[in-house]
Write a protein that holds these residues in place. Structure first.
Motif, PDB file in Angstrom:
ATOM      1  N   LEU A  55     -37.936  34.892  43.142  1.00  0.00           N
ATOM      2  CA  LEU A  55     -38.959  35.728  43.792  1.00  0.00           C
ATOM      3  C   LEU A  55     -39.664  34.960  44.906  1.00  0.00           C
ATOM      4  O   LEU A  55     -39.959  35.526  45.965  1.00  0.00           O
ATOM      5  CB  LEU A  55     -39.976  36.216  42.760  1.00  0.00           C
ATOM      6  N   THR A  56     -39.918  33.678  44.669  1.00  0.00           N
ATOM      7  CA  THR A  56     -40.519  32.834  45.712  1.00  0.00           C
ATOM      8  C   THR A  56     -39.609  32.791  46.933  1.00  0.00           C
ATOM      9  O   THR A  56     -40.072  32.946  48.073  1.00  0.00           O
ATOM     10  CB  THR A  56     -40.748  31.401  45.186  1.00  0.00           C
ATOM     11  N   ASP A  57     -38.313  32.586  46.699  1.00  0.00           N
ATOM     12  CA  ASP A  57     -37.361  32.554  47.811  1.00  0.00           C
ATOM     13  C   ASP A  57     -37.355  33.872  48.582  1.00  0.00           C
ATOM     14  O   ASP A  57     -37.401  33.878  49.820  1.00  0.00           O
ATOM     15  CB  ASP A  57     -35.948  32.273  47.288  1.00  0.00           C
ATOM     16  N   LEU A  58     -37.301  34.984  47.863  1.00  0.00           N
ATOM     17  CA  LEU A  58     -37.260  36.296  48.516  1.00  0.00           C
ATOM     18  C   LEU A  58     -38.493  36.515  49.391  1.00  0.00           C
ATOM     19  O   LEU A  58     -38.392  36.997  50.523  1.00  0.00           O
ATOM     20  CB  LEU A  58     -37.163  37.411  47.467  1.00  0.00           C
ATOM     21  N   LEU A 110     -38.551  42.184  45.848  1.00  0.00           N
ATOM     22  CA  LEU A 110     -39.862  41.642  45.507  1.00  0.00           C
ATOM     23  C   LEU A 110     -40.486  42.389  44.331  1.00  0.00           C
ATOM     24  O   LEU A 110     -40.303  43.600  44.196  1.00  0.00           O
ATOM     25  CB  LEU A 110     -40.803  41.732  46.712  1.00  0.00           C
ATOM     26  N   ASP A 111     -41.229  41.655  43.495  1.00  0.00           N
ATOM     27  CA  ASP A 111     -42.002  42.322  42.454  1.00  0.00           C
ATOM     28  C   ASP A 111     -43.294  42.866  43.080  1.00  0.00           C
ATOM     29  O   ASP A 111     -43.555  42.681  44.278  1.00  0.00           O
ATOM     30  CB  ASP A 111     -42.299  41.364  41.297  1.00  0.00           C
ATOM     31  N   ALA A 112     -44.117  43.539  42.277  1.00  0.00           N
ATOM     32  CA  ALA A 112     -45.315  44.215  42.793  1.00  0.00           C
ATOM     33  C   ALA A 112     -46.287  43.236  43.457  1.00  0.00           C
ATOM     34  O   ALA A 112     -46.845  43.516  44.531  1.00  0.00           O
ATOM     35  CB  ALA A 112     -46.014  44.972  41.666  1.00  0.00           C
ATOM     36  N   ALA A 113     -46.480  42.064  42.841  1.00  0.00           N
ATOM     37  CA  ALA A 113     -47.441  41.088  43.372  1.00  0.00           C
ATOM     38  C   ALA A 113     -47.007  40.548  44.730  1.00  0.00           C
ATOM     39  O   ALA A 113     -47.820  40.471  45.666  1.00  0.00           O
ATOM     40  CB  ALA A 113     -47.609  39.941  42.377  1.00  0.00           C
ATOM     41  N   HIS A 114     -45.743  40.180  44.845  1.00  0.00           N
ATOM     42  CA  HIS A 114     -45.258  39.655  46.128  1.00  0.00           C
ATOM     43  C   HIS A 114     -45.157  40.747  47.192  1.00  0.00           C
ATOM     44  O   HIS A 114     -45.389  40.483  48.375  1.00  0.00           O
ATOM     45  CB  HIS A 114     -43.891  38.988  45.940  1.00  0.00           C
TER      46      HIS A 114
END
Length: 199
Positions: A55-58, A110-114
């Motif tokens: 997720l960080t990479d995305l 991405l998840d909701a937070a990102h």
């Protein structure tokens, strides 16, 4: 007559040999299969690390692209290009390792937070974009460094631990660059209301 007796004897020998060999071959195969699955089982901690790292990479890939399009300062654009390139590389490495780890699920987006962070960046422009982008990059890379350090020390997958250790220097470099970014795009703001020279 002799040929019939010979054929019968050969058939009996073949049946006996098959019966003797079959249990010996079947048991180890079943045993080794279960042991292999157990050895390859991916722990929840490893799955969680891979999810967060992916997720960080995305986010960084998309934020890097956005910075190249929207940032005012040249340093911001260069930094955006750097994080886009580096996080694309680590994203591909993670996906490759996930193929050999049963149960490891790579996020498709991405998840909701990102997504909320990205949407906010996308809605900003000019100096506001630069300020928010810098803030997110500093916080995001501080969190990523802690994530990778923890797994490098405590992880249970040797290849993934090495990956975490090898990636840390780049993440630390990203953090240093993000912290050093000039306020509000640096030189780009000189001609738009700020007459102070850079210190």
């Amino acid at each position: 007559m002799k040929s019939i007796i010979l054929a019968t004897a050969l058939a009996a020998l073949a049946t006996t040999a098959f019966a003797q060999n079959q249990p010996m071959n079947a048991a180890p195969a079943a045993q080794s299969g279960s042991q292999g699955q157990q050895a390859q089982k991916t722990s929840p901690a490893t799955q969680q690390f891979m999810q967060k790292a992916a997720l960080t990479d995305l986010f960084e890939i998309q934020a890097g692209q956005l910075a190249q399009q929207k940032a005012q300062g040249a340093e911001y654009k260069q930094f955006g290009e750097m994080i886009f390139t580096d996080h694309t590389k680590t994203s591909q490495q993670l996906k490759g390792m996930a193929l050999n780890m049963p149960g490891a699920q790579m996020p498709g987006g991405l998840d909701a937070a990102h997504k909320q962070k990205f949407d906010k960046l996308q809605s900003l422009s000019g100096a506001q974009f630069d300020t928010e982008f810098k803030s997110e990059q500093v916080k995001g890379h501080q969190e990523a460094i802690k994530l990778y350090q923890d797994y490098a020390q405590k992880g249970d997958q040797p290849d993934l631990k090495k990956f975490a250790q090898d990636t840390l220097p780049a993440l630390q470099q990203h953090l240093q660059h993000a912290q050093a970014l000039p306020k509000e795009g640096g030189a780009a703001t000189v001609g738009s209301g700020s007459s102070k020279k850079k210190q």
